[in-house]
Design a protein around this motif. Structure first.
Motif, mmCIF file in Angstrom:
data_model
loop_
_atom_site.group_PDB
_atom_site.id
_atom_site.type_symbol
_atom_site.label_atom_id
_atom_site.label_comp_id
_atom_site.label_asym_id
_atom_site.label_seq_id
_atom_site.Cartn_x
_atom_site.Cartn_y
_atom_site.Cartn_z
ATOM 1 N N GLU A 1 -30.943 31.069 -35.858
ATOM 2 C CA GLU A 1 -30.791 32.393 -36.404
ATOM 3 C C GLU A 1 -29.069 32.043 -36.637
ATOM 4 O O GLU A 1 -28.379 31.650 -36.115
ATOM 5 N N ARG A 2 -28.825 32.839 -38.135
ATOM 6 C CA ARG A 2 -27.342 32.867 -38.247
ATOM 7 C C ARG A 2 -27.122 34.161 -39.271
ATOM 8 O O ARG A 2 -27.726 34.235 -40.079
ATOM 9 N N ASP A 3 -26.325 34.779 -38.784
ATOM 10 C CA ASP A 3 -25.725 36.075 -39.379
ATOM 11 C C ASP A 3 -27.056 36.922 -39.920
ATOM 12 O O ASP A 3 -27.283 37.508 -40.855
ATOM 13 N N GLY A 4 -27.761 37.077 -38.793
ATOM 14 C CA GLY A 4 -28.901 37.709 -39.101
ATOM 15 C C GLY A 4 -30.198 37.351 -39.878
ATOM 16 O O GLY A 4 -31.051 38.117 -40.156
ATOM 17 N N ARG A 5 -29.955 36.116 -40.169
ATOM 18 C CA ARG A 5 -31.021 35.236 -40.807
ATOM 19 C C ARG A 5 -31.616 34.476 -40.118
ATOM 20 O O ARG A 5 -31.020 33.623 -39.188
ATOM 21 N N ARG A 6 -33.069 34.266 -40.086
ATOM 22 C CA ARG A 6 -33.729 33.424 -39.277
ATOM 23 C C ARG A 6 -34.237 32.410 -40.242
ATOM 24 O O ARG A 6 -35.024 32.593 -41.254
ATOM 25 N N GLN B 1 -36.251 36.780 -30.529
ATOM 26 C CA GLN B 1 -36.402 38.331 -30.808
ATOM 27 C C GLN B 1 -35.804 38.746 -31.996
ATOM 28 O O GLN B 1 -34.802 38.289 -32.512
ATOM 29 N N TRP B 2 -36.331 39.578 -32.733
ATOM 30 C CA TRP B 2 -35.648 40.180 -34.054
ATOM 31 C C TRP B 2 -35.910 41.501 -34.125
ATOM 32 O O TRP B 2 -37.175 42.108 -34.492
ATOM 33 N N GLY B 3 -34.997 42.458 -33.776
ATOM 34 C CA GLY B 3 -34.986 43.968 -33.698
ATOM 35 C C GLY B 3 -35.911 43.973 -32.656
ATOM 36 O O GLY B 3 -35.828 43.776 -31.480
ATOM 37 N N ARG C 1 -38.279 36.599 -43.665
ATOM 38 C CA ARG C 1 -37.915 37.928 -43.903
ATOM 39 C C ARG C 1 -38.718 38.729 -43.148
ATOM 40 O O ARG C 1 -40.069 38.749 -43.054
ATOM 41 N N GLN C 2 -38.243 39.606 -42.386
ATOM 42 C CA GLN C 2 -39.099 40.666 -41.607
ATOM 43 C C GLN C 2 -39.170 41.693 -42.296
ATOM 44 O O GLN C 2 -38.352 42.562 -42.853
ATOM 45 N N GLU D 1 -36.590 30.275 -45.245
ATOM 46 C CA GLU D 1 -36.115 31.289 -44.492
ATOM 47 C C GLU D 1 -37.150 32.398 -44.292
ATOM 48 O O GLU D 1 -38.009 32.629 -45.320
#
Length: 508
Positions: free
Chosen positions: A256-261, A206-208, A291-292, A289
């Motif tokens: 994921e780490r620190d909001g980065r996938r 899940q992302w957001g 980015r959404q 990496e």
């Protein structure tokens, strides 16, 4: 310890990666392919990294079983930690001598636990289970387990096939559920598109407000793809561009780490170290990496940690005014240097003009650029492709050169090449090549053959402005983190003003 950009063990190759992040450390379990003949079993090996630059090889983590064991081959799975802090591995057990009613080796879900922070693993063979009756018993693999907080259950996704239907479209993502990680019940399929032979290595996150389902398939193409949904159970939407990379980046799973996938996959080797050799299973680890975007779709780029291990300034190959290259009715090229470092980063800024000419780079080329690997950007077709010339040759005559294909198949990436300014970031290490356009689209491959060590640019049927072309060598170990910070700062500025400019024509 290995400091290679694309981690490869000293002995063998990297197969499917099972990433698990904990306390800032990426624990990267992977299938350790040794290419033995006969095979002596497959184990999970572990490397750890905190900066995506230095990899600490921890040796075998989950050791395969004996020739009589159900897990003589310990194949892909996942790692989770329960509420008591106990770590669990769910993995695929297979033994070529353990066959189902169809005569094929059974694939079983198997379970191991660690009570000491993943230092040692205890196998629980009594927990093993196979496919239900409606599924083929030889395709029941890659268990991915995640917590469904809404239903307070654990869900396990599996790469599976049903027994009936068109043979090449029986693949589905099967599902089991559990409340205790020990007792699993079969459930309705998680996703059954009736499109692929099998979709391997499932991964859900899940992302957001969005959920993502990641999988790898070898039906339409050997590619890692993703789907999107506003609900953890679907229905799953297909984005306009649903692939993570091309044929040269496979079986990616995420952490994921620190909001980065991050997507952890492998770049395959080619048989005989030849551009014409068949792709082989396993190779070198590669990390992208994501980015959404605002609409929930994903862009892919080279992590700034990797870009930051190269000198920040670099060597500029173009004059300060840039290079306006091309002609309206033909091909024009310019060779820029004749000595590419084996490991380097290339940064290329270019402008697409109104005629939207094909343009790109000539890599590991002959002195005149006539023979080379090619990164070609095709604005009219909206794609970036890897090519080479000459292509496959079956004889000495011109008609015996494979000139009847538009590019090297499976190394095509759809992309936006609108009129205006664009940037390429390329990382090369020995035969590995990864290119990223506008921090949006990547293409990865191996470039095995070299016609020389020259580097050049070209434009075909129109003008292209090459505004900057910088070669960055590897930085000394100590300044690498400073370079990461500089690149991160530059990236923040780029993200703030994301978009394509109108383009400024420069003079040669």
């Amino acid at each position: 310890m290995s400091g290679r950009i694309f981690f490869t063990p000293e002995e063998g190759w990297v197969g499917d990666i099972i990433p698990f992040e904990e306390d800032g450390t990426f624990n990267l379990f992977f299938l350790h392919e040794r290419r033995e003949s006969p095979r002596e079993g497959m184990s999970w090996r572990l490397v750890t990294t905190q900066d995506l630059l230095q990899y600490h090889d921890r040796g075998d983590a989950l050791v395969h079983g004996s020739p009589q064991s159900l897990d003589f081959n310990a194949y892909t799975g996942s790692v989770v930690v329960d509420d008591d802090g106990v770590h669990h591995i769910f993995y695929t057990g297979q033994n070529p001598t353990n066959r189902g009613d169809d005569g094929l080796p059974l694939q079983l879900v198997m379970h191991a636990v660690s009570y000491d922070g993943m230092l040692h693993w205890v196998k629980l063979p009594e927990d093993a289970f196979g496919a239900p009756e409606a599924y083929e018993s030889a395709d029941w693999r890659d268990p991915f387990v995640f917590r469904d907080e809404q239903c307070k259950v654990w869900r396990m996704l599996l790469a599976a096939r049903v027994r009936t239907g068109p043979s090449r479209r029986r693949g589905l993502t099967a599902q089991c559920v559990s409340k205790d990680l020990r007792h699993w019940e079969y459930a309705e399929p998680f996703w059954a598109p009736e499109r692929f032979i099998t979709h391997e290595c499932p991964d859900v996150f899940q992302w957001g407000q969005w959920w993502y389902l990641v999988y790898s398939e070898f039906s339409d193409a050997f590619a890692t793809r993703y789907r999107m949904s506003k609900d953890r159970l679907g229905p799953w939407m297909t984005p306009d561009s649903d692939t993570v990379d091309g044929r040269g980046f496979y079986a990616a799973k995420t952490a994921e780490r620190d909001g980065r996938r991050f997507f952890f996959g492998w770049i395959p080797t080619r048989r005989g170290g030849s551009d014409d050799g068949a792709y082989e299973w396993a190779g070198s680890m590669s990390i992208l990496e994501s980015r959404q975007r605002q609409d929930g779709t994903l862009a892919f780029s080279i992590p700034r940690e990797i870009l930051g291990c190269f000198e920040y300034e670099g060597k500029e190959l173009l004059p300060s005014a840039g290079l306006l290259l091309g002609r309206q009715d033909g091909f024009a090229s310019r060779m820029l240097c004749d000595d590419i470092p084996a490991t380097c980063r290339l940064t290329v800024n270019f402008t697409v003009h109104a005629e939207r000419a094909d343009a790109g780079l000539l890599i590991h080329a002959s002195a005149d650029g006539d023979s080379s690997h090619i990164l070609r950007l095709e604005p009219k077709r909206g794609r970036m492709v890897i090519d080479r010339w000459p292509r496959l040759q079956t004889g000495d005559e011109q008609w015996q050169i494979s000139g009847d294909v538009p590019y090297l198949l499976e190394l095509e990436r759809p992309c936006d090449l609108s009129t205006g300014q664009h940037e390429l970031n390329i990382v090369m290490e020995d035969d590995i090549f990864v290119a990223c356009l506008d921090d949006e689209v990547t293409v990865s491959c191996r470039m095995e053959h070299s016609w020389g060590n020259a580097l050049g640019v070209f434009s075909n049927d129109g003008l292209t402005s090459f505004d900057a072309f910088v070669v960055h060598a590897l930085a000394p170990a100590s300044p690498a983190q400073e370079n990461v910070a500089l690149i991160a700062k530059a990236q923040d500025g780029l993200d703030a003003g994301k978009g394509v400019g109108e383009g400024v024509e420069v003079e040669s």
